[in-house]
Design a protein around this motif. Structure first.
Motif, PDB file in Angstrom:
ATOM      1  N   THR A   1      -9.687   2.337   1.224  1.00 24.28           N
ATOM      2  CA  THR A   1      -9.211   2.441  -0.153  1.00 24.28           C
ATOM      3  C   THR A   1      -7.722   2.167  -0.299  1.00 24.28           C
ATOM      4  O   THR A   1      -7.296   1.440  -1.199  1.00 24.28           O
ATOM      5  CB  THR A   1      -9.546   3.845  -0.706  1.00 24.28           C
ATOM      6  OG1 THR A   1     -10.944   4.084  -0.580  1.00 24.28           O
ATOM      7  CG2 THR A   1      -9.146   3.943  -2.170  1.00 24.28           C
ATOM      8  N   ALA A   2      -6.906   2.748   0.564  1.00 25.89           N
ATOM      9  CA  ALA A   2      -5.464   2.542   0.453  1.00 25.89           C
ATOM     10  C   ALA A   2      -5.105   1.070   0.602  1.00 25.89           C
ATOM     11  O   ALA A   2      -4.258   0.540  -0.122  1.00 25.89           O
ATOM     12  CB  ALA A   2      -4.731   3.375   1.507  1.00 25.89           C
ATOM     13  N   GLY A   3      -5.759   0.372   1.536  1.00 28.05           N
ATOM     14  CA  GLY A   3      -5.508  -1.050   1.729  1.00 28.05           C
ATOM     15  C   GLY A   3      -5.946  -1.884   0.545  1.00 28.05           C
ATOM     16  O   GLY A   3      -5.351  -2.930   0.261  1.00 28.05           O
ATOM     17  N   ARG A   4      -6.976  -1.432  -0.164  1.00 33.92           N
ATOM     18  CA  ARG A   4      -7.423  -2.162  -1.364  1.00 33.92           C
ATOM     19  C   ARG A   4      -6.348  -2.130  -2.439  1.00 33.92           C
ATOM     20  O   ARG A   4      -6.071  -3.138  -3.094  1.00 33.92           O
ATOM     21  CB  ARG A   4      -8.721  -1.551  -1.893  1.00 33.92           C
ATOM     22  CG  ARG A   4      -9.886  -1.616  -0.922  1.00 33.92           C
ATOM     23  CD  ARG A   4     -11.094  -0.869  -1.466  1.00 33.92           C
ATOM     24  NE  ARG A   4     -12.072  -0.612  -0.411  1.00 33.92           N
ATOM     25  CZ  ARG A   4     -13.158   0.121  -0.568  1.00 33.92           C
ATOM     26  NH1 ARG A   4     -13.410   0.677  -1.741  1.00 33.92           N
ATOM     27  NH2 ARG A   4     -13.981   0.308   0.442  1.00 33.92           N
ATOM     28  N   TRP A   5      -5.741  -0.958  -2.619  1.00 32.83           N
ATOM     29  CA  TRP A   5      -4.668  -0.862  -3.611  1.00 32.83           C
ATOM     30  C   TRP A   5      -3.463  -1.703  -3.198  1.00 32.83           C
ATOM     31  O   TRP A   5      -2.838  -2.358  -4.036  1.00 32.83           O
ATOM     32  CB  TRP A   5      -4.243   0.599  -3.788  1.00 32.83           C
ATOM     33  CG  TRP A   5      -5.219   1.447  -4.538  1.00 32.83           C
ATOM     34  CD1 TRP A   5      -5.924   2.517  -4.070  1.00 32.83           C
ATOM     35  CD2 TRP A   5      -5.622   1.296  -5.915  1.00 32.83           C
ATOM     36  NE1 TRP A   5      -6.724   3.036  -5.052  1.00 32.83           N
ATOM     37  CE2 TRP A   5      -6.558   2.324  -6.194  1.00 32.83           C
ATOM     38  CE3 TRP A   5      -5.274   0.406  -6.919  1.00 32.83           C
ATOM     39  CZ2 TRP A   5      -7.145   2.460  -7.446  1.00 32.83           C
ATOM     40  CZ3 TRP A   5      -5.863   0.533  -8.173  1.00 32.83           C
ATOM     41  CH2 TRP A   5      -6.783   1.552  -8.421  1.00 32.83           C
ATOM     42  N   ARG A   6      -3.134  -1.695  -1.908  1.00 34.98           N
ATOM     43  CA  ARG A   6      -2.006  -2.504  -1.444  1.00 34.98           C
ATOM     44  C   ARG A   6      -2.285  -3.990  -1.653  1.00 34.98           C
ATOM     45  O   ARG A   6      -1.391  -4.757  -2.023  1.00 34.98           O
ATOM     46  CB  ARG A   6      -1.722  -2.225   0.034  1.00 34.98           C
ATOM     47  CG  ARG A   6      -1.081  -0.878   0.292  1.00 34.98           C
ATOM     48  CD  ARG A   6      -0.484  -0.812   1.685  1.00 34.98           C
ATOM     49  NE  ARG A   6      -1.500  -0.928   2.718  1.00 34.98           N
ATOM     50  CZ  ARG A   6      -2.139   0.098   3.264  1.00 34.98           C
ATOM     51  NH1 ARG A   6      -1.879   1.330   2.849  1.00 34.98           N
ATOM     52  NH2 ARG A   6      -3.025  -0.089   4.219  1.00 34.98           N
ATOM     53  N   THR A   7      -3.524  -4.402  -1.417  1.00 30.84           N
ATOM     54  CA  THR A   7      -3.892  -5.803  -1.620  1.00 30.84           C
ATOM     55  C   THR A   7      -3.684  -6.209  -3.071  1.00 30.84           C
ATOM     56  O   THR A   7      -3.080  -7.251  -3.362  1.00 30.84           O
ATOM     57  CB  THR A   7      -5.361  -6.035  -1.223  1.00 30.84           C
ATOM     58  OG1 THR A   7      -5.548  -5.641   0.140  1.00 30.84           O
ATOM     59  CG2 THR A   7      -5.746  -7.491  -1.376  1.00 30.84           C
ATOM     60  N   GLY A   8      -4.188  -5.395  -3.988  1.00 33.49           N
ATOM     61  CA  GLY A   8      -4.043  -5.711  -5.410  1.00 33.49           C
ATOM     62  C   GLY A   8      -2.591  -5.764  -5.844  1.00 33.49           C
ATOM     63  O   GLY A   8      -2.170  -6.685  -6.553  1.00 33.49           O
ATOM     64  N   GLY A   9      -1.799  -4.777  -5.417  1.00 33.63           N
ATOM     65  CA  GLY A   9      -0.398  -4.755  -5.806  1.00 33.63           C
ATOM     66  C   GLY A   9       0.385  -5.928  -5.243  1.00 33.63           C
ATOM     67  O   GLY A   9       1.263  -6.485  -5.913  1.00 33.63           O
ATOM     68  N   THR A  10       0.052  -6.354  -4.033  1.00 32.17           N
ATOM     69  CA  THR A  10       0.774  -7.457  -3.413  1.00 32.17           C
ATOM     70  C   THR A  10       0.509  -8.783  -4.109  1.00 32.17           C
ATOM     71  O   THR A  10       1.383  -9.657  -4.151  1.00 32.17           O
ATOM     72  CB  THR A  10       0.378  -7.562  -1.919  1.00 32.17           C
ATOM     73  OG1 THR A  10       0.635  -6.311  -1.280  1.00 32.17           O
ATOM     74  CG2 THR A  10       1.169  -8.645  -1.221  1.00 32.17           C
ATOM     75  N   LEU A  11      -0.663  -8.957  -4.685  1.00 31.29           N
ATOM     76  CA  LEU A  11      -1.032 -10.226  -5.317  1.00 31.29           C
ATOM     77  C   LEU A  11      -0.453 -10.406  -6.715  1.00 31.29           C
ATOM     78  O   LEU A  11      -0.620 -11.469  -7.317  1.00 31.29           O
ATOM     79  CB  LEU A  11      -2.564 -10.343  -5.395  1.00 31.29           C
ATOM     80  CG  LEU A  11      -3.291 -10.567  -4.070  1.00 31.29           C
ATOM     81  CD1 LEU A  11      -4.804 -10.459  -4.270  1.00 31.29           C
ATOM     82  CD2 LEU A  11      -2.942 -11.934  -3.484  1.00 31.29           C
ATOM     83  N   VAL A  12       0.258  -9.427  -7.227  1.00 31.07           N
ATOM     84  CA  VAL A  12       0.715  -9.467  -8.622  1.00 31.07           C
ATOM     85  C   VAL A  12       1.706 -10.594  -8.895  1.00 31.07           C
ATOM     86  O   VAL A  12       1.663 -11.230  -9.956  1.00 31.07           O
ATOM     87  CB  VAL A  12       1.334  -8.104  -9.018  1.00 31.07           C
ATOM     88  CG1 VAL A  12       2.180  -8.213 -10.277  1.00 31.07           C
ATOM     89  CG2 VAL A  12       0.223  -7.076  -9.211  1.00 31.07           C
ATOM     90  N   ALA A  13       2.605 -10.880  -7.970  1.00 28.55           N
ATOM     91  CA  ALA A  13       3.710 -11.807  -8.241  1.00 28.55           C
ATOM     92  C   ALA A  13       3.222 -13.227  -8.536  1.00 28.55           C
ATOM     93  O   ALA A  13       2.344 -13.758  -7.869  1.00 28.55           O
ATOM     94  CB  ALA A  13       4.673 -11.827  -7.060  1.00 28.55           C
ATOM     95  N   ARG A  14       3.807 -13.854  -9.572  1.00 28.19           N
ATOM     96  CA  ARG A  14       3.642 -15.289  -9.827  1.00 28.19           C
ATOM     97  C   ARG A  14       4.992 -15.955  -9.587  1.00 28.19           C
ATOM     98  O   ARG A  14       6.019 -15.296  -9.617  1.00 28.19           O
ATOM     99  CB  ARG A  14       3.210 -15.545 -11.265  1.00 28.19           C
ATOM    100  CG  ARG A  14       1.711 -15.530 -11.564  1.00 28.19           C
ATOM    101  CD  ARG A  14       0.969 -14.348 -11.115  1.00 28.19           C
ATOM    102  NE  ARG A  14      -0.297 -14.169 -11.859  1.00 28.19           N
ATOM    103  CZ  ARG A  14      -0.886 -13.019 -12.053  1.00 28.19           C
ATOM    104  NH1 ARG A  14      -0.337 -11.908 -11.568  1.00 28.19           N
ATOM    105  NH2 ARG A  14      -2.018 -12.941 -12.701  1.00 28.19           N
ATOM    106  N   GLY A  15       4.956 -17.273  -9.367  1.00 28.57           N
ATOM    107  CA  GLY A  15       6.222 -17.915  -9.053  1.00 28.57           C
ATOM    108  C   GLY A  15       6.185 -19.419  -9.137  1.00 28.57           C
ATOM    109  O   GLY A  15       5.970 -19.992 -10.198  1.00 28.57           O
TER     110      GLY A  15
END
Length: 434
Positions: free
Chosen positions: A320-334
């Motif tokens: 579960t903790a890794g799932r949240w980290r995955t989602g948060g890491t993918l947020v950035a656009r550039g």
């Protein structure tokens, strides 16, 4: 002042300023990326003190920064690991497209910009920034985390999808015929397939040809090969980032390790230049008029990217903790979002400022989301579970149950049919390259 003198002064000031900002960010335990962006915004077009003499050099340095970020990311994994990851992650790529492209397309249609602009804005909101995310993973020390291959799988699927999307968008914007658009698409797909085939079948031969006991020769050959492949890929309508990433996965063993050690300082320098360049090309005066729709769109797509990451990590068996980290890491656009918006400005001029404001918001919020999404979710989950536990036990035993819930640092993952040790997945490591 002589042009060369002005160039040296501006470059020296930029690099020194980046060093000071990076040191400041390190002391407070914060990613330096937002500070680099704000510095570029302050000294870019319409900023406090525009830097004109160094603009072309910084633009070239920014391109090299993205290439090096993706090259060193590719060096962490082998070609077989990449293909295996793509085979398992393609459903996540479909979910990623649906959840994150649709909001952009709907927003463009609501604003009355037409179907072509809708296709363009869909791309802006769909594609995460490989450059920003690569830098964040390194800054936070997560390259060995269990969820990192999942993140890379989603990013690579997005980057490879650009080999299809960009030619189609270019054809739509130019009003090309079906035959012209199909030819461009076939060329781009053929290029990706050829490079991936060479990486899979002849990676050892490439590593052997590149290998050298002389660090100087190794640096020159690897850097030259990467920039060359990235340039050819760009010319053939494929992302330069994809080309650099595939070069990285083609190298293995001692060559990959030696190249990583030699190129890491160059990556850090030029990556910082990339983020500054992004800010330099943003006019602060263009942001306020489109700030409200950009904020709404950013809020929606932050949630959809977190949902994408959760789904992708869950499919890979990450806790579960890794799932949240995955989602948060993918947020950035550039970088891709800006490229797409730049292509579409001729059809719909208003897409430029909106995309710039949107990307600026998420490229600043991205490192924050990567760092804080999981702790925030854990705290909210713990707070929600404690009252439920208290209500589910008799009064005499409630204090013990509450203590047990309060001491549980991670939410219990869904049952997978086998027992799992009660340890946080931050200790799990991804397979290292080579």
């Amino acid at each position: 002042m002589h042009e060369t003198t002005a160039l040296l002064i501006e470059l020296g000031a930029i690099i020194l300023g980046l060093g000071i900002l990076g040191r400041l960010a390190g002391r407070v335990g914060f990613s330096a990326i937002p500070l680099y962006l704000l510095a570029g915004l302050a000294f870019g077009h319409g900023g406090l003190l525009p830097l004109n003499a160094s603009e072309e050099f910084v633009a070239t340095g920014a391109e090299i920064g993205v290439i090096l970020l993706l090259l060193l990311l590719g060096l962490e994994y082998s070609a077989s690991e990449l293909v295996s990851n793509l085979k398992t992650q393609y459903p996540s790529g479909i979910v990623d497209f649906v959840l994150n492209a649709v909001p952009g397309a709907v927003a463009a249609l609501i604003l009355g910009w037409g179907p072509v602009a809708a296709v363009a804005l869909a791309g802006v909101t769909w594609i995460s920034s490989s450059g920003v995310i690569a830098k964040v993973l390194g800054d936070l020390g997560r390259l060995g985390n269990r969820e990192t291959p999942v993140i890379l799988g989603v990013l690579v699927i997005e980057d490879l999808a650009m080999a299809v999307y960009l030619p189609l968008l270019t054809a739509l914007l130019a009003g090309l015929s079906l035959a012209g658009g199909s030819l461009t698409l076939l060329i781009s797909l053929g290029t990706v397939g050829a490079v991936l085939y060479l990486a899979l079948r002849h990676g050892r031969l490439i590593s052997r040809a590149v290998s050298s006991d002389n660090p100087e020769m190794l640096l020159l050959v690897v850097l030259g090969l990467t920039v060359l492949v990235a340039g050819v890929a760009q010319e053939l309508q494929v992302s330069a980032a994809v080309g650099a990433f595939l070069v990285g996965i083609a190298l293995s063993g001692e060559v990959a390790e030696g190249a990583h050690n030699l190129l890491a300082p160059l990556r850090d320098l030029f990556a910082a230049v990339f983020f500054v360049f992004f800010g330099l090309n943003t006019d602060p005066a263009a942001i306020p008029p489109v700030l409200v729709p950009a904020l709404i769109l950013a809020t929606v797509t932050v949630l959809t990217k977190i949902a994408t990451g959760w789904y992708a990590a869950k499919r890979a068996g990450v806790r579960t903790a890794g799932r949240w980290r995955t989602g948060g890491t993918l947020v950035a656009r550039g970088e891709f979002s800006i490229v797409i918006a730049g292509l579409a400005v001729g059809v719909e001029p208003r897409i430029g400022p909106l995309a710039t404001a949107y990307v600026l918001i998420l490229v600043i919020l991205g490192p924050l989301a990567a760092r804080w999404t999981e702790p925030l979710a854990r705290r909210l989950t713990r707070g929600a579970k404690a009252p439920a536990a208290a209500a589910a036990v008799p009064p005499a035993a409630s204090s013990g149950a509450e203590a047990q819930v309060a001491s549980e640092p991670y939410a219990k993952p869904e049952s997978s049919g086998r027992a799992e040790p009660p340890v946080p997945d931050v200790s799990d490591t991804a397979p290292s390259h080579g």
